[in-house]
Write a protein that holds these residues in place. Structure first.
Motif, mmCIF file in Angstrom:
data_model
loop_
_atom_site.group_PDB
_atom_site.id
_atom_site.type_symbol
_atom_site.label_atom_id
_atom_site.label_comp_id
_atom_site.label_asym_id
_atom_site.label_seq_id
_atom_site.Cartn_x
_atom_site.Cartn_y
_atom_site.Cartn_z
ATOM 1 N N LEU A 59 2.527 5.648 -13.553
ATOM 2 C CA LEU A 59 2.046 6.883 -12.924
ATOM 3 C C LEU A 59 3.204 7.767 -12.474
ATOM 4 O O LEU A 59 4.305 7.281 -12.196
ATOM 5 C CB LEU A 59 1.139 6.562 -11.731
ATOM 6 N N LYS A 60 2.923 9.079 -12.441
ATOM 7 C CA LYS A 60 3.894 10.044 -11.931
ATOM 8 C C LYS A 60 3.408 10.523 -10.572
ATOM 9 O O LYS A 60 2.241 10.910 -10.453
ATOM 10 C CB LYS A 60 3.994 11.277 -12.863
ATOM 11 N N GLU A 61 4.273 10.475 -9.562
ATOM 12 C CA GLU A 61 3.878 11.027 -8.276
ATOM 13 C C GLU A 61 3.527 12.496 -8.469
ATOM 14 O O GLU A 61 4.150 13.193 -9.261
ATOM 15 C CB GLU A 61 5.015 10.872 -7.257
ATOM 16 N N GLY A 62 2.510 12.951 -7.762
ATOM 17 C CA GLY A 62 2.061 14.335 -7.924
ATOM 18 C C GLY A 62 0.888 14.425 -8.896
ATOM 19 O O GLY A 62 0.112 15.373 -8.855
ATOM 20 N N ALA A 63 0.790 13.439 -9.806
ATOM 21 C CA ALA A 63 -0.340 13.412 -10.748
ATOM 22 C C ALA A 63 -0.801 11.965 -10.884
ATOM 23 O O ALA A 63 -1.297 11.538 -11.916
ATOM 24 C CB ALA A 63 0.097 13.954 -12.106
ATOM 25 N N ALA A 64 -0.620 11.195 -9.796
ATOM 26 C CA ALA A 64 -0.767 9.747 -9.871
ATOM 27 C C ALA A 64 -2.191 9.312 -10.208
ATOM 28 O O ALA A 64 -2.394 8.376 -10.982
ATOM 29 C CB ALA A 64 -0.318 9.129 -8.549
ATOM 30 N N SER A 90 0.849 -1.208 0.000
ATOM 31 C CA SER A 90 0.000 0.000 0.000
ATOM 32 C C SER A 90 0.872 1.241 0.000
ATOM 33 O O SER A 90 0.676 2.159 0.794
ATOM 34 C CB SER A 90 -0.930 0.008 1.216
ATOM 35 N N GLY A 91 1.864 1.279 -0.870
ATOM 36 C CA GLY A 91 2.696 2.466 -1.029
ATOM 37 C C GLY A 91 2.140 3.327 -2.155
ATOM 38 O O GLY A 91 0.937 3.274 -2.456
ATOM 39 N N TYR A 92 2.991 4.105 -2.793
ATOM 40 C CA TYR A 92 2.538 5.016 -3.843
ATOM 41 C C TYR A 92 1.752 4.265 -4.915
ATOM 42 O O TYR A 92 0.658 4.676 -5.312
ATOM 43 C CB TYR A 92 3.733 5.729 -4.485
ATOM 44 N N VAL A 93 2.294 3.153 -5.369
ATOM 45 C CA VAL A 93 1.663 2.452 -6.488
ATOM 46 C C VAL A 93 0.471 1.614 -6.024
ATOM 47 O O VAL A 93 -0.621 1.684 -6.592
ATOM 48 C CB VAL A 93 2.710 1.588 -7.223
ATOM 49 N N GLY A 94 0.677 0.834 -4.948
ATOM 50 C CA GLY A 94 -0.395 -0.054 -4.500
ATOM 51 C C GLY A 94 -1.616 0.723 -4.038
ATOM 52 O O GLY A 94 -2.760 0.373 -4.370
ATOM 53 N N LEU A 95 -1.387 1.793 -3.313
ATOM 54 C CA LEU A 95 -2.502 2.565 -2.763
ATOM 55 C C LEU A 95 -3.265 3.297 -3.865
ATOM 56 O O LEU A 95 -4.506 3.301 -3.887
ATOM 57 C CB LEU A 95 -1.945 3.551 -1.731
ATOM 58 N N VAL A 96 -2.540 3.899 -4.785
ATOM 59 C CA VAL A 96 -3.207 4.598 -5.889
ATOM 60 C C VAL A 96 -3.973 3.586 -6.750
ATOM 61 O O VAL A 96 -5.135 3.806 -7.121
ATOM 62 C CB VAL A 96 -2.170 5.384 -6.736
ATOM 63 N N THR A 97 -3.343 2.449 -7.031
ATOM 64 C CA THR A 97 -4.015 1.413 -7.828
ATOM 65 C C THR A 97 -5.279 0.944 -7.117
ATOM 66 O O THR A 97 -6.358 0.849 -7.720
ATOM 67 C CB THR A 97 -3.056 0.209 -8.043
ATOM 68 N N GLY A 98 -5.148 0.671 -5.809
ATOM 69 C CA GLY A 98 -6.290 0.172 -5.054
ATOM 70 C C GLY A 98 -7.429 1.177 -5.023
ATOM 71 O O GLY A 98 -8.592 0.845 -5.288
ATOM 72 N N ALA A 125 -4.695 10.998 -11.779
ATOM 73 C CA ALA A 125 -5.032 11.300 -13.178
ATOM 74 C C ALA A 125 -4.275 10.347 -14.099
ATOM 75 O O ALA A 125 -4.833 9.851 -15.092
ATOM 76 C CB ALA A 125 -4.676 12.746 -13.497
ATOM 77 N N ASP A 126 -3.022 10.070 -13.789
ATOM 78 C CA ASP A 126 -2.242 9.166 -14.636
ATOM 79 C C ASP A 126 -2.838 7.764 -14.649
ATOM 80 O O ASP A 126 -2.854 7.094 -15.676
ATOM 81 C CB ASP A 126 -0.788 9.077 -14.148
ATOM 82 N N PHE A 127 -3.313 7.307 -13.477
ATOM 83 C CA PHE A 127 -3.889 5.958 -13.439
ATOM 84 C C PHE A 127 -5.207 5.922 -14.199
ATOM 85 O O PHE A 127 -5.449 5.033 -15.003
ATOM 86 C CB PHE A 127 -4.111 5.493 -11.993
ATOM 87 N N PRO A 140 -1.953 14.444 -4.307
ATOM 88 C CA PRO A 140 -3.190 15.199 -4.512
ATOM 89 C C PRO A 140 -4.381 14.302 -4.861
ATOM 90 O O PRO A 140 -4.290 13.459 -5.757
ATOM 91 C CB PRO A 140 -2.828 16.123 -5.682
ATOM 92 N N GLY A 141 -5.485 14.480 -4.124
ATOM 93 C CA GLY A 141 -6.735 13.778 -4.408
ATOM 94 C C GLY A 141 -6.829 12.376 -3.826
ATOM 95 O O GLY A 141 -7.906 11.761 -3.847
#
Ligand SMILES: NC(=O)c1ccc[n+]([C@@H]2O[C@H](COP(=O)([O-])OP(=O)(O)OC[C@H]3O[C@@H](n4cnc5c(N)ncnc54)[C@H](O)[C@@H]3O)[C@@H](O)[C@H]2O)c1
Length: 469
Positions: free
Chosen positions: A156-161, A8-16, A163-165, A49-50
Motif C-alpha cells: 500500500l501507498k500512504e495517502g491511497a492506502a 496498529s500503525g499505517y499497515v496494521g490499522l489499514v489491514t485490520g 484503495a491500494d489494499f 484518507p477514508g
C-alpha cells in the motif's frame, strides 16, 4: 474468519479496517495503550484518507476490536498478521526486535492451530526466524498446535492506502504448505473477485519481492534526479526529458519525477536493508549503494539552491510549504522537509512552515527545535514577510500558482521548488526568481527581488558542511 493483527500503525490499522470491512472479525493488538484507547473511541492516530470512516463503521458493526492484550487477540484467531515496525538499525539492517517480540508472545500464548503471516517488510530468512521463536515457546510449555508461518508483504501507498489494499495490483503470498496458501486465499477472497490477484510463491521469494519493488521505485527516483542534475548542467529541461522517455511503454510515465529526494518510512530503510542483505550474502550492491548516495545528495538540493540564490542565509525568513514526505499523509519520517528545516535553523534562518495535515507530526519529529519554527494555518500566511519560499511536498492546494497572493505577502521574490510545480516562464513573468529541479533557473537575478542580507550576516560558510553536502 477471526483474525488477529499485531501492530496498529499505517499497515496494521489499514489491514485490520479493510479486512473487517470485507466481513472478517478482526482484533488489532498494539503495545501502545494510548493508541488502543484512541482507536477504541473511533479516532485514527494517523491521517489517512477514508480510514477514520472505515474504522468507525466497523467498530459500530462489532467486526473490529482493539486491545493491548495479545492473549485476547489470539484467543479465537485462525490467522495472525504481524504488522509491526522494522526500522533501520545502525548498521543499515532491518531491526527485527519488534517482530521477534511478537513471535515470542505468539509462542507463549497460542492456544490453537494458527497461521502467522508476516506483513512487515522483513529480510529473507525472517519467516524461518519467526517460526523458530514460536516453536521454542510452544515446546517450552509442551503445546502441540500447528503454527504455520507465511509471508504476505504489503504494497500500500500512504495517502491511497485503503484503495491500494482493497483494489491493489497484486497480493503476494509466500507459503510452504498448500493449506496455508488456501487459508490466505480465504482471507483475501473479498478483495480478489474482479480478477486473480494472488501471486503465490515460496517464502524467501515473497520476502525479497517487497524489497525488490521498493528498491526499483527508489532507483527510478534517483535515476531521474541524476538525469535532472545533468539537465541543469547541460541546459536541458528535465520535464521535457521525462515526457520524452515516459512515452516509451518500456519506461512509462509513473514514478518518473525529479525532486527533492525520496523520504518516508520505507524507501530509505528498505534500500539500506537490501544492501545489507546483499553484503551478508556476498553480493556487492552497486546499484543500491548509488541509489542511496544520489538520494542523500538530493535531499540537500533545496538548501543548496537557497544558499546560492539568497546572499547570506542567516537572518533570512524562509517559508516552507509541505512538511509530509509526500501529499495526502501526515507521515514525516525521513521527509526532505525535515532535512531542509533543520538546515535552515542551523544557518540562522527564521522558518514559517505550512502543511495541510502534517504540522503536528513534523513538530514532534523536530523535537525542541520545533519551538523555533512558526507553523501557520494557511500557505499564504506562511509566505508573509518571507525572503524566499521553498516547496517540499506537492499537495494539490499548492499547484495553482498564486502570483498576486505571494507578491502581496512575501518580502523577497525567490521560489525554490523541490517538486517542479510551476511553469518557470510564468513564474518569472510574474516577477519571481524560480529555481526548480533539473530546469534552468528562471527570473534571475534573484538578488534584486530578494534584497540584501541583513547587516552583519555571516556568509554561506555558516551552513554546516554536513548539511550543505
Ligand atoms: N507505512 C507504509 O507505507 C508501509 C507500506 C508497506 C509496508 N510497510 C512495512 O510495514 C511494517 C509496519 O510499518 P508501519 O508504517 O505500519 O509502522 P508503524 O510504526 O506505523 O506501526 C507499528 C505499530 O506496531 C506497534 N508495535 C510495536 N511492537 C508491537 C508488539 N510487540 N505488539 C503489538 N504492536 C506492536 C507500534 O506501537 C506501532 O503502533 C514495516 O515493516 C514497514 O516497512 C509499511
Amino acid at each position: 474468519m477471526r483474525i488477529a493483527i499485531f501492530g496498529s500503525g499505517y499497515v496494521g490499522l489499514v489491514t485490520g479496517a479493510c479486512l473487517a470491512d470485507g466481513g472478517h472479525h478482526v482484533t488489532c493488538v498494539d503495545v501502545d495503550s494510548e493508541r488502543v484507547a484512541r482507536l477504541r473511541a473511533g479516532e485514527s492516530p494517523i491521517w489517512e484518507p477514508g480510514l477514520e470512516e472505515l474504522l468507525r463503521g466497523n467498530l459500530a458493526q462489532g467486526r473490529l476490536e482493539f486491545t493491548d492484550d495479545p492473549a485476547e487477540a489470539l484467543e479465537d484467531a485462525r490467522v495472525a498478521f504481524v504488522a509491526v515496525g522494522t526500522p533501520q538499525a545502525p548498521d543499515g539492517s532491518a531491526d527485527l526486535s519488534y517482530v521477534d517480540d511478537v513471535a515470542r508472545r505468539i509462542g507463549e500464548l497460542a492456544r490453537r492451530d494458527l497461521l502467522v503471516v508476516n506483513k512487515s517488510t522483513v529480510p529473507v530468512g525472517t519467516a524461518a526466524r519467526v517460526r523458530a521463536l514460536i516453536e521454542e515457546g510452544l515446546a517450552a510449555r509442551g503445546a502441540g498446535h500447528r503454527v504455520g508461518v507465511a509471508s504476505n508483504p504489503e504494497f500500500l501507498k500512504e495517502g491511497a492506502a485503503i484503495a491500494d489494499f482493497k483494489h491493489g495490483d497484486r497480493i503476494v503470498v509466500g507459503t510452504e504448505a498448500a493449506e496455508d496458501e488456501e487459508l490466505l486465499r480465504l482471507v483475501y477472497e473479498p478483495f480478489n473477485r474482479q480478477r486473480e490477484k494472488i501471486i503465490a510463491m515460496d517464502i524467501p521469494s515473497a520476502e525479497l519481492t517487497k524489497y525488490a519493488a521498493n528498491a526499483m521505485l527508489a532507483a527510478k527516483i534517483s535515476f531521474m534526479n541524476e538525469i535532472a542534475a545533468i539537465s541543469e548542467a547541460a541546459g536541458a529541461d528535465i520535464e521535457r526529458v521525462r515526457q520524452g522517455i515516459g512515452s516509451d511503454p518500456r519506461i512509462g510515465y509513473q514514478f518518473l519525477y525529479a525532486g527533492a529526494g525520496y523520504g518516508g518510512s520505507c524507501f530509505p530503510k528498505d534500500v539500506a536493508a537490501l544492501a545489507h542483505t546483499a553484503r551478508q550474502a556476498g553480493c556487492e550492491p552497486r546499484i543500491l549503494d548509488a541509489v542511496e548516495a544520489v538520494n542523500a545528495h538530493q535531499k540537500g538540493t533545496l538548501l543548496r539552491r537557497l544558499d546560492e540564490l539568497l546572499p547570506g542565509l542567516a537572518g533570512r525568513t524562509v517559508a516552507v510549504w509541505g512538511l509530509a514526505f509526500k501529499p495526502r499523509t501526515d507521515d514525516v519520517r525521513e521527509a526532505p522537509a525535515l532535512h531542509l528545516v533543520r538546515g535552515l535553523l542551523a544557518a540562522g534562518c527564521t522558518v514559517r512552515a505550512y502543511d495541510p495535515v502534517a504540522a503536528g507530526t513534523f513538530a514532534a519529529a523536530l523535537g525542541e527545535e520545533a519551538a523555533r519554527v512558526e507553523f501557520t494555518d494557511s500557505a499564504l500566511d506562511a509566505a508573509r514577510g518571507a525572503d524566499a519560499l521553498a516547496i517540499c511536498t506537492e499537495w494539490e492546494e499548492f499547484r495553482a500558482f498564486d502570483a498576486e497572493g505571494l507578491a502581496e505577502r512575501m518580502a523577497g521574490r525567490l521560489i525554490v521548488d523541490g517538486r517542479n510545480l510551476y511553469d518557470p516562464a510564468r513564474v518569472a513573468a510574474a516577477g519571481f526568481a524560480y529555481a526548480s529541479v533539473g530546469r534552468r533557473t528562471a527570473g534571475l537575478p534573484a538578488e534584486e527581488g530578494a534584497g540584501q542580507p541583513p547587516a552583519g550576516s555571516p556568509s554561506r560558510a555558516a551552513i554546516p558542511a554536513s548539511i550543505r553536502s
